[in-house]
Design an enzyme around this catalytic site. Sequence first.
Site, PDB file in Angstrom:
ATOM      1  N   GLU A 283       0.827  -1.208   0.000  1.00 11.21           N
ATOM      2  CA  GLU A 283       0.000   0.000   0.000  1.00 11.21           C
ATOM      3  C   GLU A 283       0.863   1.260   0.000  1.00 11.21           C
ATOM      4  O   GLU A 283       1.849   1.352   0.725  1.00 11.21           O
ATOM      5  CB  GLU A 283      -0.893  -0.010   1.243  1.00 11.21           C
ATOM      6  CG  GLU A 283      -1.815   1.183   1.379  1.00 11.21           C
ATOM      7  CD  GLU A 283      -2.617   1.141   2.666  1.00 11.21           C
ATOM      8  OE1 GLU A 283      -3.608   1.882   2.771  1.00 11.21           O
ATOM      9  OE2 GLU A 283      -2.260   0.355   3.567  1.00 11.21           O
ATOM     10  N   LYS A 348      -9.641   2.439  -3.211  1.00 17.72           N
ATOM     11  CA  LYS A 348     -10.144   1.840  -1.982  1.00 17.72           C
ATOM     12  C   LYS A 348     -11.515   2.416  -1.654  1.00 17.72           C
ATOM     13  O   LYS A 348     -11.703   3.633  -1.607  1.00 17.72           O
ATOM     14  CB  LYS A 348      -9.165   2.124  -0.838  1.00 17.72           C
ATOM     15  CG  LYS A 348      -9.528   1.452   0.476  1.00 17.72           C
ATOM     16  CD  LYS A 348      -8.464   1.747   1.534  1.00 17.72           C
ATOM     17  CE  LYS A 348      -8.781   1.033   2.843  1.00 17.72           C
ATOM     18  NZ  LYS A 348      -7.764   1.336   3.879  1.00 17.72           N
ATOM     19  N   CYS A 415      -5.571  -2.912   2.429  1.00 23.81           N
ATOM     20  CA  CYS A 415      -5.466  -2.846   3.891  1.00 23.81           C
ATOM     21  C   CYS A 415      -6.757  -3.241   4.601  1.00 23.81           C
ATOM     22  O   CYS A 415      -7.123  -4.401   4.659  1.00 23.81           O
ATOM     23  CB  CYS A 415      -5.002  -1.451   4.293  1.00 23.81           C
ATOM     24  SG  CYS A 415      -4.541  -1.317   6.040  1.00 23.81           S
TER      25      CYS A 415
END
Length: 535
Positions: A283, A348, A415
């Site tokens: 990430e 995301k 994540c």
Amino acid sequence: MIAGLSGWRRHVLSFFAGAGTAAALAPFYVWPLLAVGFGVLFILISEERPGGPEQTSRKDPKRVRRAAIDGWWFGFGYFLLGIYWLGFSFLVQADQFAWMAPFAVLGMPAFLAVFFALPAAIATAVQVEAWRRAVLFAALISVFEYLRGHILTGFPWNLTGQAFAGLAATSQTAALWGAYGLSFLTLLIAFAPVATLRWRARPWAGGAFAAFLVATLSVYGILRIEAIGEQSRDGVVVRVVQPNIAQREKIDPSRRADNFYRHIDLSLPEDKSAPAVVVIWPENATPFLHEARDALSVLAARLPANATLLAGTVRLGLDGEGEERAFNSFAAIDDINGAREAVATYDKHHLAPFGEYLPMRSVLRAVGLAQLAPFEQGFKAGPGPRTISLANAEGSSLPTGAKAHPIPPFAPLICYETVFPGRLYPRGDRPEWLVTVTNDAWFGDSSGPRQHLDQSRLRTIETGLPMARSANTGISAIIDARGVYVARAQLYSKAALEAPLPQALAPTLYARFGDLFYFVMVFSAVGVSFFAVRK
């Protein structure tokens, strides 16, 4: 003796019972503490004295309130030990955020403890014999865990079933009923020993039942793992990069070039003969990577033509109102006629509150709170899960009429998105593997990264899909569709993991039906107690 405690002694016992129960999860896995911790809580809320259940404090109107308080202190201890590491993230930039750490470390567990207080109060209000109350209490805690994973933005962290996620064998039933179903079974195991202690003939029956369930989970898991066996896909090699960059260095703009080349040096594949190599960076590995022409030129020069890079990045784009916003993003960088281009991106969609955006921004900013993301408005959420097929990726730069891409379709996860069961890819568009990029460096050498890894393992078992997981400092891993580690790095180590891409399994029952079987189990348990009340 336990049930007769009052005042601060009772609160302290409840607190330590909850903290002890959290020690059954990663990284400790002290399973007997599940029965000890939940057993203490059960005795406290039952308040059974020598006269038996019919002579308890049934006529005491304060018993439900006492149970709620017991449950709250239990939950406070459980979450304080379970998520203490949240405070570490505020110390990375201590000059700005250190003052917020105590509010996170104490405030979050204090709020989450309500999800133990409410089921404790409800279970106490229902007057039934001990073993029925134990079944009801297990069901109620499980239901409130499910609610915790869905209301507001959801926070299904440290579900009780994660106690068994440290081993692939004991977590295999997640393929049937998911993480919530595994948690319900775990709660039954935890409450069973204390549920029959008052049986004169067979006080040991509950402990034997708990041991039977643990053995059944283990045997089923071992047999399932062996029956499926190791399966890998020919022609596709995965190389997962773990650069081990300290968080202070990662967010330092002056270190951006050094960090980039550190990723590059770990990316050169060992298997140069494979038809396709997938290199995965963590990430935010290199912000604005897909727009940086110099960086793309370096990638074209250093990576072999058969290598595709999947990297966490940050991009700027327009939101629905035409305003430029930052996105926590993911980019697929492929070789196009000798040059490197971004052929697919993903933003995301499930952002972490306070870390990536500030909920109720105008109100909280007025009292001095801010998110950790280095952007005025925080990150903007993407539209939702996505399955990426590089052969026909939206906005792809692949030449018209190109042959099918050797890399199978995958679903990217960034994540925090790996902690949500059943929300990994679009319904009806199942990928063949999962790619997770994360950065757990914010949380130091703590329980947090290890708990996060356990949740990744559960996602592979639930879906029957393998996962390649790249983390900045750990814990990176290649996990097959059975939840078995093909390769795994150590926390706080520089590493590159390389292995053939594991094969996907047929859709599991959980992948087909979601939480249906979990609901059947929970409602059946509630029905057993409700029938007793009616009778």
